[in-house]
Structure formats: structure tokens, C-alpha cells
Motif scaffolding. Sequence first.
Motif, PDB file in Angstrom:
ATOM      1  N   ALA A 194       0.898  -1.238   0.022  1.00 35.20           N
ATOM      2  CA  ALA A 194       0.029   0.089  -0.177  1.00 35.20           C
ATOM      3  C   ALA A 194       0.918   1.158  -0.035  1.00 35.20           C
ATOM      4  CB  ALA A 194      -0.947  -0.004   1.231  1.00 35.20           C
ATOM      5  N   ILE A 195       1.822   1.221   0.752  1.00 36.25           N
ATOM      6  CA  ILE A 195       2.745   2.465   0.823  1.00 36.25           C
ATOM      7  C   ILE A 195       3.575   2.667  -0.515  1.00 36.25           C
ATOM      8  CG2 ILE A 195       4.893   3.187   1.713  1.00 36.25           C
ATOM      9  CD1 ILE A 195       4.104   1.741   4.324  1.00 36.25           C
ATOM     10  N   ASP A 196       4.073   1.546  -1.188  1.00 38.87           N
ATOM     11  CA  ASP A 196       4.634   1.522  -2.381  1.00 38.87           C
ATOM     12  C   ASP A 196       3.409   1.995  -3.461  1.00 38.87           C
ATOM     13  OD1 ASP A 196       6.576   1.237  -4.305  1.00 38.87           O
ATOM     14  OD2 ASP A 196       6.024  -0.920  -4.470  1.00 38.87           O
ATOM     15  N   LEU A 197       2.462   1.743  -3.572  1.00 41.68           N
ATOM     16  CA  LEU A 197       1.400   2.041  -4.575  1.00 41.68           C
ATOM     17  C   LEU A 197       1.150   3.458  -4.159  1.00 41.68           C
ATOM     18  CD1 LEU A 197      -1.143  -0.744  -4.594  1.00 41.68           C
ATOM     19  CD2 LEU A 197       0.088  -0.112  -6.341  1.00 41.68           C
ATOM     20  N   GLN A 203      -2.299   5.424  10.164  1.00 40.99           N
ATOM     21  CA  GLN A 203      -1.823   6.772   9.819  1.00 40.99           C
ATOM     22  C   GLN A 203      -1.707   7.067   8.179  1.00 40.99           C
ATOM     23  OE1 GLN A 203       0.812   9.152  12.459  1.00 40.99           O
ATOM     24  NE2 GLN A 203      -1.421   8.922  12.646  1.00 40.99           N
ATOM     25  N   LEU A 204      -1.396   5.850   7.345  1.00 38.08           N
ATOM     26  CA  LEU A 204      -1.350   5.548   6.145  1.00 38.08           C
ATOM     27  C   LEU A 204      -2.719   6.110   5.544  1.00 38.08           C
ATOM     28  CD1 LEU A 204       0.623   5.193   3.856  1.00 38.08           C
ATOM     29  CD2 LEU A 204      -0.465   2.763   3.859  1.00 38.08           C
ATOM     30  N   ARG A 205      -3.988   5.414   6.071  1.00 41.97           N
ATOM     31  CA  ARG A 205      -5.037   5.698   5.555  1.00 41.97           C
ATOM     32  C   ARG A 205      -5.501   7.160   5.857  1.00 41.97           C
ATOM     33  NH1 ARG A 205      -8.930   2.338   4.252  1.00 41.97           N
ATOM     34  NH2 ARG A 205     -10.673   3.100   5.351  1.00 41.97           N
ATOM     35  N   SER A 206      -5.153   7.696   6.750  1.00 39.86           N
ATOM     36  CA  SER A 206      -5.539   8.949   7.093  1.00 39.86           C
ATOM     37  C   SER A 206      -4.870  10.043   6.103  1.00 39.86           C
ATOM     38  CB  SER A 206      -5.033   9.450   8.812  1.00 39.86           C
ATOM     39  OG  SER A 206      -5.862   8.874   9.493  1.00 39.86           O
ATOM     40  N   PHE A 207      -3.437   9.690   5.881  1.00 37.90           N
ATOM     41  CA  PHE A 207      -2.738  10.374   5.132  1.00 37.90           C
ATOM     42  C   PHE A 207      -3.246  10.456   3.637  1.00 37.90           C
ATOM     43  CE2 PHE A 207       0.624  10.302   1.467  1.00 37.90           C
ATOM     44  CZ  PHE A 207       1.172  11.650   1.755  1.00 37.90           C
ATOM     45  N   ALA A 208      -3.729   9.216   3.264  1.00 44.51           N
ATOM     46  CA  ALA A 208      -4.210   8.870   1.887  1.00 44.51           C
ATOM     47  C   ALA A 208      -5.616   9.727   1.916  1.00 44.51           C
ATOM     48  CB  ALA A 208      -4.491   7.381   1.517  1.00 44.51           C
ATOM     49  N   ALA A 209      -6.562   9.624   2.767  1.00 46.58           N
ATOM     50  CA  ALA A 209      -7.661  10.112   2.705  1.00 46.58           C
ATOM     51  C   ALA A 209      -7.726  11.687   2.924  1.00 46.58           C
ATOM     52  CB  ALA A 209      -8.566   9.821   4.018  1.00 46.58           C
ATOM     53  N   ARG A 210      -6.757  12.231   3.633  1.00 44.30           N
ATOM     54  CA  ARG A 210      -6.575  13.786   3.662  1.00 44.30           C
ATOM     55  C   ARG A 210      -5.982  14.172   2.520  1.00 44.30           C
ATOM     56  NH1 ARG A 210      -7.757  16.555   7.718  1.00 44.30           N
ATOM     57  NH2 ARG A 210      -7.584  15.020   8.881  1.00 44.30           N
ATOM     58  N   ASN A 264     -12.151   2.580   0.672  1.00 49.87           N
ATOM     59  CA  ASN A 264     -13.096   3.128   1.501  1.00 49.87           C
ATOM     60  C   ASN A 264     -12.592   4.241   2.409  1.00 49.87           C
ATOM     61  OD1 ASN A 264     -15.082   1.367   0.585  1.00 49.87           O
ATOM     62  ND2 ASN A 264     -14.306  -0.331   1.809  1.00 49.87           N
ATOM     63  N   LEU A 265     -11.659   5.100   1.868  1.00 49.74           N
ATOM     64  CA  LEU A 265     -11.102   6.220   2.659  1.00 49.74           C
ATOM     65  C   LEU A 265     -11.906   7.055   2.961  1.00 49.74           C
ATOM     66  CD1 LEU A 265      -7.905   6.377   0.504  1.00 49.74           C
ATOM     67  CD2 LEU A 265      -8.021   5.436   2.722  1.00 49.74           C
ATOM     68  N   ASN A 266     -11.947   7.511   4.467  1.00 46.49           N
ATOM     69  CA  ASN A 266     -12.827   8.682   4.867  1.00 46.49           C
ATOM     70  C   ASN A 266     -12.262   9.288   6.011  1.00 46.49           C
ATOM     71  OD1 ASN A 266     -14.980  10.145   5.927  1.00 46.49           O
ATOM     72  ND2 ASN A 266     -16.430   8.683   6.208  1.00 46.49           N
ATOM     73  N   ILE A 267     -11.898  10.517   6.062  1.00 47.72           N
ATOM     74  CA  ILE A 267     -11.113  11.263   7.008  1.00 47.72           C
ATOM     75  C   ILE A 267     -11.955  10.934   8.324  1.00 47.72           C
ATOM     76  CG2 ILE A 267     -10.545  13.377   7.733  1.00 47.72           C
ATOM     77  CD1 ILE A 267      -9.991  14.398   4.854  1.00 47.72           C
ATOM     78  N   ALA A 268     -13.262  11.184   8.281  1.00 47.98           N
ATOM     79  CA  ALA A 268     -13.979  11.066   9.701  1.00 47.98           C
ATOM     80  C   ALA A 268     -13.817   9.938  10.308  1.00 47.98           C
ATOM     81  CB  ALA A 268     -15.428  11.347   9.084  1.00 47.98           C
ATOM     82  N   SER A 269     -13.558   8.801   9.601  1.00 51.91           N
ATOM     83  CA  SER A 269     -13.449   7.448  10.185  1.00 51.91           C
ATOM     84  C   SER A 269     -12.002   7.217  10.524  1.00 51.91           C
ATOM     85  CB  SER A 269     -14.005   6.324   9.100  1.00 51.91           C
ATOM     86  OG  SER A 269     -12.926   6.329   8.010  1.00 51.91           O
ATOM     87  N   ASN A 270     -10.936   8.012  10.204  1.00 52.56           N
ATOM     88  CA  ASN A 270      -9.711   7.586  10.577  1.00 52.56           C
ATOM     89  C   ASN A 270      -9.094   8.551  11.690  1.00 52.56           C
ATOM     90  OD1 ASN A 270      -8.868   5.741   8.510  1.00 52.56           O
ATOM     91  ND2 ASN A 270      -9.467   7.281   7.161  1.00 52.56           N
TER      92      ASN A 270
END
Length: 204
Positions: free
Chosen positions: A80-83, A167-174, A194-200
Motif C-alpha cells: 500500500a505504501i509503495d502504491l 496513519q497511512l489511511r489518514s494520509f491518503a484520505a486527507r 473506502n477512505l474517509n477522513i472522519a473514520s480515521n
Amino acid sequence: MKTAQQHRTLILEWANQINLDEVLERGRELLFNYYMTEEEAVFSASSMSRVFDYRESIKLQYPEFISTGLGLQYLELLEAIDLLWQETQAPVAELVKAGKFQLNKVNGAATYSNFCKNAYEMPDLFEATKFLVDEYLGVEILMVLMDGYLKQAGHYPHDYAEKAIQQLRSFAARGKAIGFWRGHSEGKSDILKNLNIASNAIPG
């Protein structure tokens, strides 16, 4: 000026002395100040910039570990980090340059303390960027910690991986929300779906 290896050693030492939240807080300041001084470090010293080669080496060095649930999760996180990094490497570089210029111009020095001060005093202008940067640096620090534990003990605390994914999901969502990232990799990784700032969780 400390080198990337010295930073790694220091972060691992902190992990034996203080709790994870404090390690992340100190580590963000350490790496931010380094990146502001050495822009090329974003590429040359970043664990993210070498993540593909690192993932392949993990498969060879720790075959027993990667056959476990924790090991498979680690490989999924690295993928995921690589992508994500393939799509955000250029924007990150531009953010570093723009941030350095702005901090030097407004505050007289491109330091993490000045960055935090600006986010506190002018949240409408800087708060979203601070969250984005803190999440990015959080992933960097957690990668250092997981790699350090893996080399020492052949595994690492489970909560490190969970925190890194968060943290990665939050970075991606934001990043997606503010146009920093277009989200082309979302369908290629379960972690990036399913990225969502509110859920991270937002780092403190």
C-alpha cells in the motif's frame, strides 16, 4: 547534521525509553527538521522511497515471518505504501519546497516548532497541511520501529502495524480530500479502500 542512519538509531533508542506517542512526537520533529534542511532526503533517506526493494528483501530474509498473519499484514502495508508513494512522491517534494520557503519567509526558520505554531495560530491556512505531514511522518517512524524490531526479534508489536495502517489511511484520505492525491491506487489495495477522513484517527 545527523544522518538518516543516526535518526533511525535514535528513534529505536527512544522506543525503549518512552511510549509510542512520545516517540512519534519526537520523531516528527526530528525528521521534519531534517527534511527541511536536506530536501533530497525525502527521496534518498525515506523508507518509502525504497519500499519495493525492501519488500522483496523481507520475503527473502524472513520467510517464516511472512507466512504468519502479522507477516502477511506487513507485506500488505508495504504494498500500500509503495502504491501510494508512486502517486505522491512528486507532490511531497513540492510540499517540502513550498513549506520550506514559506517558513523561512514568515518565521525566519523552517523548523517543526514554527510549523506547529503556524498551524495553531492560523488553522484555516496550515492545520490541514500539518495533519497531512504528521501522518506521513508517522508512517515513516513506524516503519523504522517495525524494521528495527523485526531485525532484533523476528517480529514486532502488533499495534505498530495497526497504527501504521491507520496513519497511512489518514494520509491518503486527507491527501485525496485536498487534491494532493487523486486516488488511482484505491482499488489496488484493501488498505487504501473506502477512505474517509472522519473514520480515521487524527494524530495528536
